[in-house]
Design an enzyme around this catalytic site. Structure first.
Site, PDB file in Angstrom:
ATOM      1  N   ASP A 161       0.737  -1.309   0.031  1.00 43.00           N
ATOM      2  CA  ASP A 161      -0.059   0.053   0.149  1.00 43.00           C
ATOM      3  C   ASP A 161       0.915   1.296  -0.041  1.00 43.00           C
ATOM      4  OD1 ASP A 161      -2.586   1.541   0.465  1.00 43.00           O
ATOM      5  OD2 ASP A 161      -1.558   2.089   2.143  1.00 43.00           O
ATOM      6  N   ARG A 168       0.152   6.585  -6.860  1.00 38.23           N
ATOM      7  CA  ARG A 168      -1.244   7.044  -6.962  1.00 38.23           C
ATOM      8  C   ARG A 168      -1.097   8.822  -6.615  1.00 38.23           C
ATOM      9  NH1 ARG A 168      -4.790   4.362  -2.641  1.00 38.23           N
ATOM     10  NH2 ARG A 168      -6.534   5.581  -3.789  1.00 38.23           N
TER      11      ARG A 168
HETATM   12  N1  URA Z   1      -6.385   7.151   2.939  1.00 38.87           N
HETATM   13  C1  URA Z   1      -5.757   5.929   2.486  1.00 38.87           C
HETATM   14  O1  URA Z   1      -4.882   5.347   3.212  1.00 38.87           O
HETATM   15  N2  URA Z   1      -5.779   5.428   1.323  1.00 38.87           N
HETATM   16  C2  URA Z   1      -6.235   6.137   0.469  1.00 38.87           C
HETATM   17  O2  URA Z   1      -6.382   5.779  -0.694  1.00 38.87           O
HETATM   18  C3  URA Z   1      -7.009   7.273   0.568  1.00 38.87           C
HETATM   19  C4  URA Z   1      -6.876   7.748   2.079  1.00 38.87           C
END
Ligand code: URA
Length: 433
Positions: A161, A168
């Site tokens: 992530d 992103r």
């Molecule tokens: N918070 C997150 O952790 N991820 C996202 O994509 C958006 C907000």
């Protein structure tokens, strides 16, 4: 398998298999897939979406890309809350001790602020001595000892992530419901709590600007959690206007103490009561009415406040600051912002006000920026209130006097005035389970 073919498949709107998604997540975590290919696939997902199965698989693969916190050594039911982020959102500082004082174990990993939104870790660090870096063993030990621990990331949770979110952020692909849902839930699943209550914000200061999008995001996150055996609820709360009065780290801790210790009643208190009641109802399997009774009792009899002090003491923070918030360091400069008009405040753009506080030094424009804990904004008037020209609308606090003009200009640009009293908007739009 080739990432090229996976990108082409998603570009052409076909559904990816579990194996293809696993290949992608492994490849971007281990850096065997180039960033430009990862971002091409992210853009294809942004444009063409994902089925629920694809999204659940993506979440699970991201959650398993690093360590999983094993909370089984914690005695009792564990709960976590997550806010999708906002301005003046200090709810964790209040909700976590309420819930812990009612007997549910709070094992909470929090983040730092970025852009217009604040982060709990920064707020806690504004208390002298407070440690936000604990090992997984210390984290679990503390939850067993005092029923609550709030810390920054511990261990290497959901590294996929971190990589994907960074890409992103740089490629205009943040605002995708399956990508947001999988990003948030991968971290929550890896953090291990059995009950998860999401505070999903809607409005000008939130990721999701409309209620429909917010409902869709909430439902997806609930589905992901349930598919993984977690008890889930989502509270959809307003973030059109900042929450509470204070924005900025020390200022927010002071306001949280005001709720916990002095019984301050405000929009902030109400959102906290709803969040805490939903966590208790899920975790203890009691009715919402019974949960709310316990929550209000823990606020009025001081047990939530005592639990917050115990949390601060155990993590090395100076509890004298909590007992007497006047002892917190103050910013060198304060500017009062006068109202330019008579009338009512008809709207306050939370995002712009958050950015005005960043200009004062209270937040970060980039991850590398340092922050000034004492900087921020105290709102003296909020949406719906009547004002006269010259009334103080807000106080701006900072240690650098050369940012006051810019911050004041930004603050005023966030406000609209009307002659008529505006219709009141709900604070809580919905609770989804
Ligand atoms: N918070 C997150 O952790 N991820 C996202 O994509 C958006 C907000």
């Amino acid at each position: 398998m080739r990432i090229y073919d996976i990108i082409a498949k998603k570009r052409d709107r076909f559904e990816l298999t579990d194996e293809e998604i696993a290949f992608f997540v492994k490849g971007c975590t281990e850096k065997t897939i180039a960033d430009y290919q990862t971002t091409a696939l992210l853009m294809a997902i942004y444009l063409n979406g994902m089925t629920d199965r694809e999204m659940i698989t993506l979440t699970n693969e991201m959650a398993h890309s690093g360590e999983l916190l094993d909370l089984s050594a914690i005695d009792g039911i564990t709960a976590d809350k997550h806010s999708t982020g906002g301005v003046g959102d200090k709810t964790t500082l209040i909700v976590a001790p309420i819930v812990a004082s009612c007997g549910v174990r709070i094992a909470k990993l929090s983040g730092r602020g970025l852009g217009h939104t604040g982060g709990t870790v920064d707020k806690l660090e504004s208390i002298d001595g407070f440690r936000v870096s604990l090992t997984p063993e210390e984290f679990i030990q503390q939850v067993n000892d005092i029923g609550i621990c709030v810390t920054g990331q511990t261990g290497n949770l959901a590294p996929a992530d971190k990589i994907i979110y960074g890409l992103r952020d740089a490629t205009a692909t943040v605002g995708s419901i399956p990508l947001i849902a999988s990003s948030i839930m991968s971290k929550k699943l890896a953090a291990g709590a059995e009950c998860i209550v999401l505070d999903v914000k809607v409005g000008s200061g939130a990721f999701m600007k409309t209620l429909d999008e917010t409902k869709e995001l909430s439902q997806k996150m609930i589905d992901i959690g349930k598919a993984n055996g977690r008890k889930m609820a989502a509270v959809l709360s307003d973030m059109d206007t900042p929450l509470g009065k204070n924005i900025g780290n020390t200022l927010e801790v002071m306001e949280a103490v005001d709720v916990l210790k002095n019984g301050l009643q405000s929009d902030l208190t109400e959102v906290c009561v709803v969040l805490a009641s939903n966590i208790l109802a899920l975790a203890k399997a009691v009715s919402l009415e019974e949960a709310e009774k316990q929550v209000r009792r823990s606020l009025s009899d001081g047990s939530a406040y005592e639990t917050f002090k115990k949390l601060v003491r155990t993590q090395g923070g100076d509890t004298l600051l909590i007992e007497n918030t006047d002892k917190f360091k103050k910013a060198a400069f304060c500017r009062e912002v006068p109202s330019p008009a008579d009338g009512y405040i008809s709207s306050m753009n939370a995002e712009t006000i958050g950015l005005a506080s960043v200009a004062l030094g209270a937040g970060r424009k980039t991850k590398e920026d340092t922050i000034d804990y004492t900087a921020g904004i105290v709102l003296e008037k909020k949406t719906g209130e009547a004002v006269k020209k010259g009334d103080v609308l807000a106080r701006l606090y900072t240690n650098k006097d050369n940012c006051l003009d810019e911050s004041e200009r930004m603050f005023l640009s966030a406000l609209d005035f009307s002659e008529e009293k505006p219709t009141e908007k709900p604070l809580i739009y919905d609770v989804m389970r």
